[in-house]
Design an enzyme around this catalytic site. Structure first.
Site, PDB file in Angstrom:
ATOM      1  N   HIS A  34      17.837  70.449 135.212  1.00 21.62           N
ATOM      2  CA  HIS A  34      17.693  71.768 134.596  1.00 21.62           C
ATOM      3  C   HIS A  34      16.865  72.644 135.525  1.00 21.62           C
ATOM      4  O   HIS A  34      15.693  72.365 135.785  1.00 21.62           O
ATOM      5  CB  HIS A  34      17.012  71.626 133.233  1.00 21.62           C
ATOM      6  CG  HIS A  34      17.020  72.880 132.415  1.00 21.62           C
ATOM      7  ND1 HIS A  34      18.092  73.305 131.670  1.00 21.62           N
ATOM      8  CD2 HIS A  34      16.051  73.804 132.234  1.00 21.62           C
ATOM      9  CE1 HIS A  34      17.784  74.436 131.050  1.00 21.62           C
ATOM     10  NE2 HIS A  34      16.553  74.756 131.378  1.00 21.62           N
ATOM     11  N   ASP A  36      15.240  76.135 136.064  1.00 24.70           N
ATOM     12  CA  ASP A  36      14.818  77.353 135.360  1.00 24.70           C
ATOM     13  C   ASP A  36      14.613  78.487 136.341  1.00 24.70           C
ATOM     14  O   ASP A  36      13.673  78.469 137.133  1.00 24.70           O
ATOM     15  CB  ASP A  36      13.516  77.076 134.594  1.00 24.70           C
ATOM     16  CG  ASP A  36      13.778  76.290 133.323  1.00 24.70           C
ATOM     17  OD1 ASP A  36      13.072  75.283 133.096  1.00 24.70           O
ATOM     18  OD2 ASP A  36      14.687  76.670 132.572  1.00 24.70           O
ATOM     19  N   MET A  38      13.702  82.299 136.922  1.00 17.49           N
ATOM     20  CA  MET A  38      13.003  83.369 136.210  1.00 17.49           C
ATOM     21  C   MET A  38      12.723  84.527 137.170  1.00 17.49           C
ATOM     22  O   MET A  38      12.373  84.293 138.329  1.00 17.49           O
ATOM     23  CB  MET A  38      11.672  82.845 135.657  1.00 17.49           C
ATOM     24  CG  MET A  38      11.847  81.667 134.711  1.00 17.49           C
ATOM     25  SD  MET A  38      10.241  81.094 134.097  1.00 17.49           S
ATOM     26  CE  MET A  38      10.765  79.643 133.189  1.00 17.49           C
ATOM     27  N   GLY A 143       9.836  81.170 129.526  1.00 16.81           N
ATOM     28  CA  GLY A 143       8.936  81.711 130.546  1.00 16.81           C
ATOM     29  C   GLY A 143       7.998  80.652 131.108  1.00 16.81           C
ATOM     30  O   GLY A 143       7.620  80.709 132.281  1.00 16.81           O
ATOM     31  N   PHE A 144       7.676  79.655 130.285  1.00 17.44           N
ATOM     32  CA  PHE A 144       6.698  78.681 130.774  1.00 17.44           C
ATOM     33  C   PHE A 144       6.987  77.290 130.222  1.00 17.44           C
ATOM     34  O   PHE A 144       7.495  77.151 129.106  1.00 17.44           O
ATOM     35  CB  PHE A 144       5.272  79.095 130.356  1.00 17.44           C
ATOM     36  CG  PHE A 144       4.871  80.423 130.930  1.00 17.44           C
ATOM     37  CD1 PHE A 144       5.103  81.602 130.222  1.00 17.44           C
ATOM     38  CD2 PHE A 144       4.315  80.504 132.207  1.00 17.44           C
ATOM     39  CE1 PHE A 144       4.783  82.834 130.765  1.00 17.44           C
ATOM     40  CE2 PHE A 144       3.986  81.737 132.757  1.00 17.44           C
ATOM     41  CZ  PHE A 144       4.221  82.908 132.032  1.00 17.44           C
ATOM     42  N   GLY A 145       6.655  76.267 131.004  1.00 18.27           N
ATOM     43  CA  GLY A 145       6.723  74.905 130.488  1.00 18.27           C
ATOM     44  C   GLY A 145       5.450  74.615 129.706  1.00 18.27           C
ATOM     45  O   GLY A 145       4.507  75.411 129.702  1.00 18.27           O
ATOM     46  N   GLY A 146       5.449  73.472 129.033  1.00 12.24           N
ATOM     47  CA  GLY A 146       4.239  73.022 128.349  1.00 12.24           C
ATOM     48  C   GLY A 146       3.907  73.728 127.053  1.00 12.24           C
ATOM     49  O   GLY A 146       2.808  73.600 126.522  1.00 12.24           O
ATOM     50  N   ASP A 176      15.906  73.277 124.373  1.00 10.50           N
ATOM     51  CA  ASP A 176      15.051  73.510 125.532  1.00 10.50           C
ATOM     52  C   ASP A 176      13.702  74.096 125.130  1.00 10.50           C
ATOM     53  O   ASP A 176      13.640  75.220 124.628  1.00 10.50           O
ATOM     54  CB  ASP A 176      15.791  74.506 126.450  1.00 10.50           C
ATOM     55  CG  ASP A 176      15.066  74.805 127.730  1.00 10.50           C
ATOM     56  OD1 ASP A 176      15.577  75.608 128.512  1.00 10.50           O
ATOM     57  OD2 ASP A 176      13.985  74.224 127.953  1.00 10.50           O
ATOM     58  N   GLY A 177      12.648  73.262 125.318  1.00 10.47           N
ATOM     59  CA  GLY A 177      11.312  73.824 125.099  1.00 10.47           C
ATOM     60  C   GLY A 177      10.466  72.960 124.183  1.00 10.47           C
ATOM     61  O   GLY A 177      10.759  72.844 122.994  1.00 10.47           O
ATOM     62  N   GLY A 198      10.542  69.151 130.488  1.00 14.42           N
ATOM     63  CA  GLY A 198       9.804  69.233 131.751  1.00 14.42           C
ATOM     64  C   GLY A 198       8.505  68.448 131.610  1.00 14.42           C
ATOM     65  O   GLY A 198       8.329  67.379 132.196  1.00 14.42           O
TER      66      GLY A 198
HETATM   67  C1  DX5 Z   1      11.039  77.602 129.520  1.00 15.09           C
HETATM   68  C2  DX5 Z   1      12.140  76.818 130.191  1.00 15.09           C
HETATM   69  C3  DX5 Z   1      12.173  75.393 129.737  1.00 15.09           C
HETATM   70  C4  DX5 Z   1      10.865  74.678 130.031  1.00 15.09           C
HETATM   71  C5  DX5 Z   1      10.859  73.314 129.386  1.00 15.09           C
HETATM   72  O1  DX5 Z   1      11.254  78.952 129.753  1.00 15.09           O
HETATM   73  O2  DX5 Z   1      13.396  77.375 129.912  1.00 15.09           O
HETATM   74  O3  DX5 Z   1      13.241  74.712 130.392  1.00 15.09           O
HETATM   75  O4  DX5 Z   1      10.716  74.524 131.421  1.00 15.09           O
HETATM   76  O5  DX5 Z   1       9.625  72.751 129.706  1.00 15.09           O
HETATM   77  P1  DX5 Z   1       8.812  71.902 128.644  1.00 15.09           P
HETATM   78  O6  DX5 Z   1       9.666  70.672 128.396  1.00 15.09           O
HETATM   79  O7  DX5 Z   1       7.531  71.600 129.342  1.00 15.09           O
HETATM   80  O8  DX5 Z   1       8.662  72.752 127.425  1.00 15.09           O
HETATM   81 ZN    ZN Z   2      15.208  76.218 130.614  1.00 18.43          ZN
END
Ligand code: DX5
Ligand code: ZN
Length: 219
Positions: A34, A36, A38, A143-146, A176-177, A198
């Site tokens: 995957h 991402d 941005m 926009g962000f992981g975690g 996703d997320g 992620g």
């Molecule tokens: C967020 C991304 C997701 C994110 C998932 O904008 O689209 O793909 O990276 O990361 P986690 O699993 O850490 O929420």
């Molecule tokens: Zn994503």
């Protein structure tokens, strides 16, 4: 028996080691990668684009599940197709004509995904469900992981899965997320067949990618 696929998000990878991180994901049993993308405009973050994807394409045969969080998106689709994307997922809010953008992705023989933010209703895409390969349901604001998984999204997954069954369609439901070991089963039982992750995959069990992928897949 539904085939569960795991699509690790490289947003949580060590960007100074992206190539090796992708090799680790491949060895750890990932079904796809995957990616991402941005632009700092559609979402308040900036990541990677076609030149990086083109280089990463050389080091793995795994499908690239490219999530375009960019606006405008239509005029850049060719760049991602040429860079080696296998699935190109776009947000309906980022194109003036969703039908044209879906057809444009198909013109490059790529699989088409449409992503729904938590506040985007299913009815925005009902007319396209027979034309796409997957719906990417966001369980966080992109926009962000975690970030923390939004449990209210479970109902949206169930509603979409019911529509899929009623209309006898076969698009995949990808989520996703904030996916982790405690919510993955609920997400899969609601109708998802592809999990994006992620943080959980890269950080849990001291970063044991193979164990984390296996745990999510068998949730
Ligand atoms: C967020 C991304 C997701 C994110 C998932 O904008 O689209 O793909 O990276 O990361 P986690 O699993 O850490 O929420
Ligand atoms: Zn994503």
């Amino acid at each position: 028996m539904k085939k569960i696929k795991i699509s690790p998000s490289i947003l949580s990878a060590n960007f100074s080691e992206l190539g090796n991180e992708i090799k680790r994901l491949e060895q750890g049993g990932a079904d796809m990668i995957h990616v991402d993308v941005m632009d700092g405009h559609f979402v308040p973050n900036l990541t990677i684009g076609p030149p990086v994807i083109k280089n990463l394409r050389e080091i793995t045969k795994l499908p690239f599940d490219v999530h375009l969080m960019i606006d405008p998106v239509h005029k850049y689709i060719k760049d991602y197709a040429d860079a080696g994307a296998d699935i190109i997922t776009i947000h309906p809010e980022a194109t003036e004509n969703l039908s044209e953008s879906i057809n444009h992705i198909k013109s490059f023989k790529k699989k088409v995904g449409v992503s729904l933010n938590p506040n985007t209703e299913l009815n925005l895409v009902l007319d396209y469900l027979d034309k796409i390969d997957l719906i990417l349901i966001m369980s966080v604001y992109p926009g962000f992981g975690g970030q923390k998984f939004m449990p209210e999204i479970i109902k949206k997954i169930k509603d979409l899965d019911n529509i899929k069954k009623d209309k006898n369609l076969n698009f995949d439901i990808e989520v996703d997320g904030g996916i982790n070991f405690s919510n993955a089963k609920k997400v899969l039982d609601a109708g998802a067949s592809i999990l994006v992750s992620g943080t959980t995959i890269f950080k849990e069990n001291n970063g044991d990618i193979e164990k984390n992928i296996k745990t999510l897949r068998t949730a």
